[in-house]
Enzyme design. Structure first.
Site, PDB file in Angstrom:
ATOM      1  N   ASP A  15     -24.918   5.134 -45.520  1.00 17.98           N
ATOM      2  CA  ASP A  15     -25.571   5.571 -44.108  1.00 17.98           C
ATOM      3  C   ASP A  15     -26.377   4.749 -43.622  1.00 17.98           C
ATOM      4  O   ASP A  15     -27.515   5.063 -43.874  1.00 17.98           O
ATOM      5  CB  ASP A  15     -26.421   7.283 -45.219  1.00 17.98           C
ATOM      6  CG  ASP A  15     -27.376   7.360 -44.123  1.00 17.98           C
ATOM      7  OD1 ASP A  15     -27.052   7.706 -42.638  1.00 17.98           O
ATOM      8  OD2 ASP A  15     -27.823   8.504 -44.293  1.00 17.98           O
ATOM      9  N   GLN A  67     -38.931  16.399 -46.181  1.00 16.17           N
ATOM     10  CA  GLN A  67     -38.306  17.823 -47.095  1.00 16.17           C
ATOM     11  C   GLN A  67     -36.781  17.639 -46.155  1.00 16.17           C
ATOM     12  O   GLN A  67     -36.808  18.233 -44.947  1.00 16.17           O
ATOM     13  CB  GLN A  67     -39.160  18.825 -46.566  1.00 16.17           C
ATOM     14  CG  GLN A  67     -38.428  19.819 -47.472  1.00 16.17           C
ATOM     15  CD  GLN A  67     -39.865  21.146 -47.849  1.00 16.17           C
ATOM     16  OE1 GLN A  67     -41.005  20.888 -47.280  1.00 16.17           O
ATOM     17  NE2 GLN A  67     -39.673  22.387 -48.541  1.00 16.17           N
ATOM     18  N   GLY A  68     -35.580  16.766 -46.823  1.00 22.46           N
ATOM     19  CA  GLY A  68     -34.660  17.134 -45.762  1.00 22.46           C
ATOM     20  C   GLY A  68     -33.298  17.844 -46.531  1.00 22.46           C
ATOM     21  O   GLY A  68     -34.006  18.312 -46.898  1.00 22.46           O
ATOM     22  N   ALA A  69     -32.488  18.004 -45.705  1.00 23.70           N
ATOM     23  CA  ALA A  69     -31.488  18.721 -46.081  1.00 23.70           C
ATOM     24  C   ALA A  69     -30.902  18.711 -47.977  1.00 23.70           C
ATOM     25  O   ALA A  69     -30.250  19.532 -48.483  1.00 23.70           O
ATOM     26  CB  ALA A  69     -30.451  19.268 -45.003  1.00 23.70           C
TER      27      ALA A  69
END
Ligand SMILES: Nc1ncnc2c1ncn2[C@@H]1O[C@H](COP(=O)(O)OP(=O)(O)O)[C@@H](O)[C@H]1O
Ligand SMILES: [Mg+2]
Length: 262
Positions: A149, A14-16
């Site tokens: 990234d 559950q990332g930003a």
């Protein structure tokens, strides 16, 4: 924006920016990954819908572009831009990060000196993996895609049919069983194009490499020699590598100055 739907799957992260779930696609035997960009309540609703849609479409397009040009990444099964969802192929296998981490755990000397020069007692060769990574990034840059990234978490190792680089994630620790012994035994697969873009700029490509270098060296402080293998392989396999690698020197200098200033 479509109302949120409950997803039938296991929440992995559950990332930003995104929530990722493991689920199945159409058949119970076909595992998939669902990447959802949740709405941001603090953002203006219309802006939020547009941004979510834009990022979702952009990521799916980059994945498709990579695949069509022969750069390994998950296949896109389905995109719901309104909901900000991408359903994609599940890549079975550890990330390069976990793979290297397990390596350190089993006491591998990462190769600054030492006799084993990139292989541990079981004869596992890390050099071919590094060559593979350099080649993959070289291909990516030759088709003018910037990943945005490049960390070792966003590089995965794909299981070949008859072979096992498997990881069994339990309480954060991963066990590797049956390990590839030659470069032809595994594929390096790029994931997470959420910050990616199409660009032919040498500066952008150099920054991509710099991000990987920082991530690589901070996760594995003894990995300088291994990162140099990545760069060597990039040099051999990427048509525009000479200019990009020169540019990388400048990016490093800027990075150093910045960290000295604070
Ligand atoms: N196609 C995939 N197959 C298997 N695991 C995946 C896949 N895509 C992502 N993951 C796992 O989910 C994690 C988060 O997904 P990622 O796309 O990197 O999103 P984030 O932007 O949150 O980093 C990855 O680090 C990886 O462990
Ligand atoms: Mg990621």
């Amino acid at each position: 924006m479509a109302p949120p739907r409950s997803i039938d799957g296991t929440l992995l992260k559950q990332g930003a920016e995104a929530h990722v779930y493991k689920s199945t696609f159409i058949l119970p035997s076909v595992p998939c990954l669902i990447k959802v960009r949740p709405t941001k309540p603090y953002r203006h609703a219309i802006l939020d819908t547009r941004l979510t849609k834009h990022r979702c479409v952009s990521e799916a397009r980059l994945l498709n572009r990579c695949r069509s040009m022969g750069v390994l990444c998950p296949a896109v099964y389905f995109v719901d831009e309104k909901r900000g969802e991408i359903i994609m192929e599940w890549i079975e296998g550890p990330s390069v990060r976990d793979f290297l981490h397990d390596y350190v755990d089993v006491g591998c000397d990462f190769g600054n000196g030492g006799n084993n020069r990139g292989s541990n007692d079981e004869g596992i060769q890390l050099d071919p993996l590094m060559e593979n990574i350099g080649k993959t990034i070289g291909k990516l840059h030759d088709i003018d895609i910037i990943h945005g990234d490049l960390t070792t978490s966003n590089l995965m190792l794909k299981n070949r049919e008859n072979l096992a680089i498997t990881s069994n994630s339990q309480e954060g620790s991963r066990l590797l069983t049956g390990i590839a012994t030659s470069p032809s035994d595994f594929d390096v697969v790029l994931i997470d194009f959420g910050l990616g873009q199409v660009s032919n700029s040498d500066e952008d490509k150099a920054v991509d490499l710099y991000v990987l270098e920082r991530a690589f060296l901070s996760t594995h402080p003894r990995a300088t020699r291994l990162f140099n293998i990545i760069l060597d392989s990039y040099k051999k396999n990427c048509l525009g590598s000479a200019v990009v690698l020169r540019r990388l020197q400048e990016v490093r200098l800027r990075g150093r100055k910045k960290s000295m200033v604070g």
